[in-house]
Enzyme design. Structure first.
Site, mmCIF file in Angstrom:
data_model
loop_
_atom_site.group_PDB
_atom_site.id
_atom_site.type_symbol
_atom_site.label_atom_id
_atom_site.label_comp_id
_atom_site.label_asym_id
_atom_site.label_seq_id
_atom_site.Cartn_x
_atom_site.Cartn_y
_atom_site.Cartn_z
ATOM 1 N N LYS A 285 2.992 -1.103 9.420
ATOM 2 C CA LYS A 285 4.217 -1.199 8.283
ATOM 3 C C LYS A 285 5.501 -1.057 9.026
ATOM 4 O O LYS A 285 5.672 -0.613 10.329
ATOM 5 C CB LYS A 285 4.634 0.023 7.610
ATOM 6 C CG LYS A 285 3.536 1.838 8.680
ATOM 7 C CD LYS A 285 5.692 2.220 8.423
ATOM 8 C CE LYS A 285 5.472 3.988 9.647
ATOM 9 N NZ LYS A 285 6.684 4.828 9.341
ATOM 10 N N SER A 286 6.624 -1.089 8.919
ATOM 11 C CA SER A 286 8.227 -1.140 9.907
ATOM 12 C C SER A 286 9.315 -0.927 8.183
ATOM 13 O O SER A 286 8.688 -1.806 7.360
ATOM 14 C CB SER A 286 8.107 -2.348 10.764
ATOM 15 O OG SER A 286 9.550 -2.172 11.367
ATOM 16 N N VAL A 287 10.627 -0.642 8.505
ATOM 17 C CA VAL A 287 11.534 -0.741 8.242
ATOM 18 C C VAL A 287 12.245 -1.580 8.746
ATOM 19 O O VAL A 287 13.730 -2.048 8.209
ATOM 20 C CB VAL A 287 12.473 0.693 7.988
ATOM 21 C CG1 VAL A 287 11.116 1.737 7.328
ATOM 22 C CG2 VAL A 287 12.706 1.448 8.945
ATOM 23 N N HIS B 51 -7.366 9.706 -1.745
ATOM 24 C CA HIS B 51 -6.907 9.541 -0.097
ATOM 25 C C HIS B 51 -7.883 9.986 0.936
ATOM 26 O O HIS B 51 -7.522 9.773 1.962
ATOM 27 C CB HIS B 51 -5.880 10.789 -0.728
ATOM 28 C CG HIS B 51 -4.531 9.842 0.554
ATOM 29 N ND1 HIS B 51 -3.431 10.008 0.450
ATOM 30 C CD2 HIS B 51 -4.316 9.014 1.477
ATOM 31 C CE1 HIS B 51 -2.705 9.165 1.141
ATOM 32 N NE2 HIS B 51 -3.334 8.999 2.106
ATOM 33 N N LYS C 181 -2.670 5.903 -4.086
ATOM 34 C CA LYS C 181 -3.551 6.894 -3.773
ATOM 35 C C LYS C 181 -4.031 8.291 -4.291
ATOM 36 O O LYS C 181 -2.665 8.574 -4.237
ATOM 37 C CB LYS C 181 -3.845 6.875 -2.641
ATOM 38 C CG LYS C 181 -4.538 5.720 -1.619
ATOM 39 C CD LYS C 181 -4.480 6.141 -0.105
ATOM 40 C CE LYS C 181 -3.808 4.210 0.594
ATOM 41 N NZ LYS C 181 -2.524 4.799 0.723
ATOM 42 N N ASN D 146 5.695 -9.179 11.959
ATOM 43 C CA ASN D 146 3.796 -8.596 11.774
ATOM 44 C C ASN D 146 3.253 -9.586 10.834
ATOM 45 O O ASN D 146 1.444 -9.575 10.898
ATOM 46 C CB ASN D 146 3.691 -7.155 11.159
ATOM 47 C CG ASN D 146 4.139 -5.807 12.228
ATOM 48 O OD1 ASN D 146 4.213 -6.098 13.608
ATOM 49 N ND2 ASN D 146 4.347 -5.013 11.723
ATOM 50 N N ARG E 101 10.620 -6.688 12.446
ATOM 51 C CA ARG E 101 9.724 -6.271 12.756
ATOM 52 C C ARG E 101 8.535 -6.530 11.824
ATOM 53 O O ARG E 101 7.260 -6.970 12.151
ATOM 54 C CB ARG E 101 9.347 -4.700 13.884
ATOM 55 C CG ARG E 101 7.955 -4.105 13.847
ATOM 56 C CD ARG E 101 7.982 -4.720 15.117
ATOM 57 N NE ARG E 101 9.267 -4.910 16.076
ATOM 58 C CZ ARG E 101 8.877 -3.252 16.589
ATOM 59 N NH1 ARG E 101 8.469 -2.278 16.408
ATOM 60 N NH2 ARG E 101 10.083 -3.445 17.652
ATOM 61 N N TYR F 279 3.002 9.985 -0.532
ATOM 62 C CA TYR F 279 4.056 9.695 0.049
ATOM 63 C C TYR F 279 5.487 9.624 -0.407
ATOM 64 O O TYR F 279 6.551 9.587 0.910
ATOM 65 C CB TYR F 279 4.119 7.468 0.398
ATOM 66 C CG TYR F 279 2.667 7.420 1.384
ATOM 67 C CD1 TYR F 279 1.577 8.560 1.221
ATOM 68 C CD2 TYR F 279 1.992 5.989 0.985
ATOM 69 C CE1 TYR F 279 0.777 7.500 2.586
ATOM 70 C CE2 TYR F 279 0.287 5.516 1.980
ATOM 71 C CZ TYR F 279 0.304 6.732 2.541
ATOM 72 O OH TYR F 279 -0.892 6.530 3.463
ATOM 73 N N ASP G 150 0.571 -1.109 0.299
ATOM 74 C CA ASP G 150 -0.031 -0.201 0.247
ATOM 75 C C ASP G 150 0.619 0.869 0.326
ATOM 76 O O ASP G 150 1.747 1.587 0.633
ATOM 77 C CB ASP G 150 -0.372 -0.033 1.256
ATOM 78 C CG ASP G 150 -2.215 1.029 0.814
ATOM 79 O OD1 ASP G 150 -2.856 1.141 0.162
ATOM 80 O OD2 ASP G 150 -1.400 2.115 1.453
#
Length: 277
Positions: A231-233, A109, A76, A241, A237, A51, A46
C-alpha cells in the site's frame, strides 16, 4: 498493460496475486489512492471493516469505469462482530457500504481465541458464502492450531489465510500448513513496514538488478507463491510496487532473502492479541 498472475483458489475462483492494500489510508485519501492503483493496473483491492474506508473503496471501484467483474475486492470482519448474528449484520453493512453488488472475499480478521469461539463465527461465514453475496470466505492471522479446529468442525475449508509475512518473518511452517490444505496464503506487511528495505542482502540484490529494495522484496513474495498487496498513497510508489514482472530473482536470491528470517513480528501475535485489553 502488465498481466498480473492469477491464483486459483480451492473453490475455483481466481484471485490476482498482486493487489493494493488500504490499511492506514485515511478515508479522505482512499478513493484517489485506489483510483491510482486501478489506473496503474491493479485489479485486487484489500480493505477491512476496521480500516474505516470501505465506502471510499466502493466509490473508487464504481468511478473507475472498469467492469465490476474485473476487480477483486476483499474485506474483513471487525473484531466486535464475532457472535454469529452480529457477524451476519456486519457483513450486510459491508455490502451496503461498499455498494458494489457483491464482495469477492470476506475474511475473519483475527481469531481472538481469548474472546470467543471462532468456529461459531466461521459457521456464520459459511452461511454468508451460501447466500451468494460473497464468492470466497477465508481467515486472517490464523495459526495452524486455529485452522485445525476449523477443519475439524466445519464443512467449508477457508480459501485464504492472510498473515504477516516478510523476510524477517517468513512463516514457512504456517505457509506449508496452508498449502497442504489448499488454503492460499496472503502476505500483509510485506516489507515489514519498511524495516527490511535497508537490509544489506536485499539492497545488494536490488543494486545488481537495477531495482528498488521494495521491488525485490515484493518479487520474493511473488516467487514464493504468496498473494501480496503493498500500500502507498504516493502515485509514484504505487506504480513502482506494480512494476515487478520485468525481472526475475534467481534461486540463490530467493534463498538469501529467505535466510533473513528472525521470526520477528511487526504486528500482534494472533495467540495473545486481545483488542479489548
Amino acid at each position: 498493460m502488465t498481466e498480473v498472475p492469477s491464483i486459483s483458489l480451492n473453490n475455483g475462483v481466481g484471485i490476482p496475486q498482486l493487489g493494493f492494500g488500504v490499511f492506514q489510508i485515511p478515508p479522505e485519501d482512499t478513493r484517489a489512492a485506489v483510483l491510482t492503483a486501478l489506473e496503474t493496473g491493479y485489479r485486487h483491492i484489500d480493505t477491512a471493516q476496521m480500516y474505516g474506508n470501505e465506502r471510499e473503496v466502493g466509490q473508487a471501484v464504481r468511478d473507475s469505469g472498469l467492469d465490476r467483474t474485473e476487480i477483486f475486492v476483499t474485506s474483513k470482519l471487525d473484531n466486535d462482530a464475532h457472535e454469529p448474528e452480529a457477524a451476519q449484520r456486519a457483513f450486510r453493512r459491508t455490502l451496503e457500504t461498499l455498494d458494489i453488488g457483491h464482495v469477492d472475499a470476506f475474511l475473519i480478521h483475527w481469531p481472538l481465541p481469548k474472546i470467543g469461539d471462532f468456529v461459531e463465527t466461521w459457521h456464520a461465514m459459511e452461511e454468508m458464502y451460501r447466500s451468494g453475496d460473497v464468492n470466497v470466505i477465508g481467515v486472517s492471522n490464523f495459526q495452524p492450531h486455529h485452522l485445525r479446529r476449523l477443519l475439524d468442525n466445519s464443512t467449508i475449508v477457508p480459501a485464504l489465510n492472510q498473515i504477516e509475512i516478510h523476510p524477517y518473518l517468513t512463516q514457512d511452517e504456517l505457509r506449508a500448513f496452508d498449502a497442504e490444505h489448499e488454503i492460499a496464503t496472503q502476505a500483509w506487511s510485506p516489507i515489514a513496514q519498511g524495516a527490511v528495505l535497508g537490509d544489506p542482502v536485499i539492497t545488494s540484490i536490488a543494486e545488481r538488478l537495477g531495482k528498488t529494495p521494495a521491488q525485490v522484496t515484493l518479487r520474493w513474495h511473488i516467487d514464493r507463491g504468496d498473494i501480496v498487496f503493498p500500500k502507498s498513497v504516493t502515485p509514484a510508489r504505487v506504480k513502482e510496487n506494480f512494476d515487478l514482472f520485468d525481472f526475475a530473482l534467481s534461486e540463490d536470491d530467493i534463498a538469501q532473502i529467505s535466510a533473513l528470517n528472525r521470526n520477528e513480528r511487526r504486528g500482534f501475535d494472533p495467540d495473545t492479541f486481545n483488542p479489548s485489553s
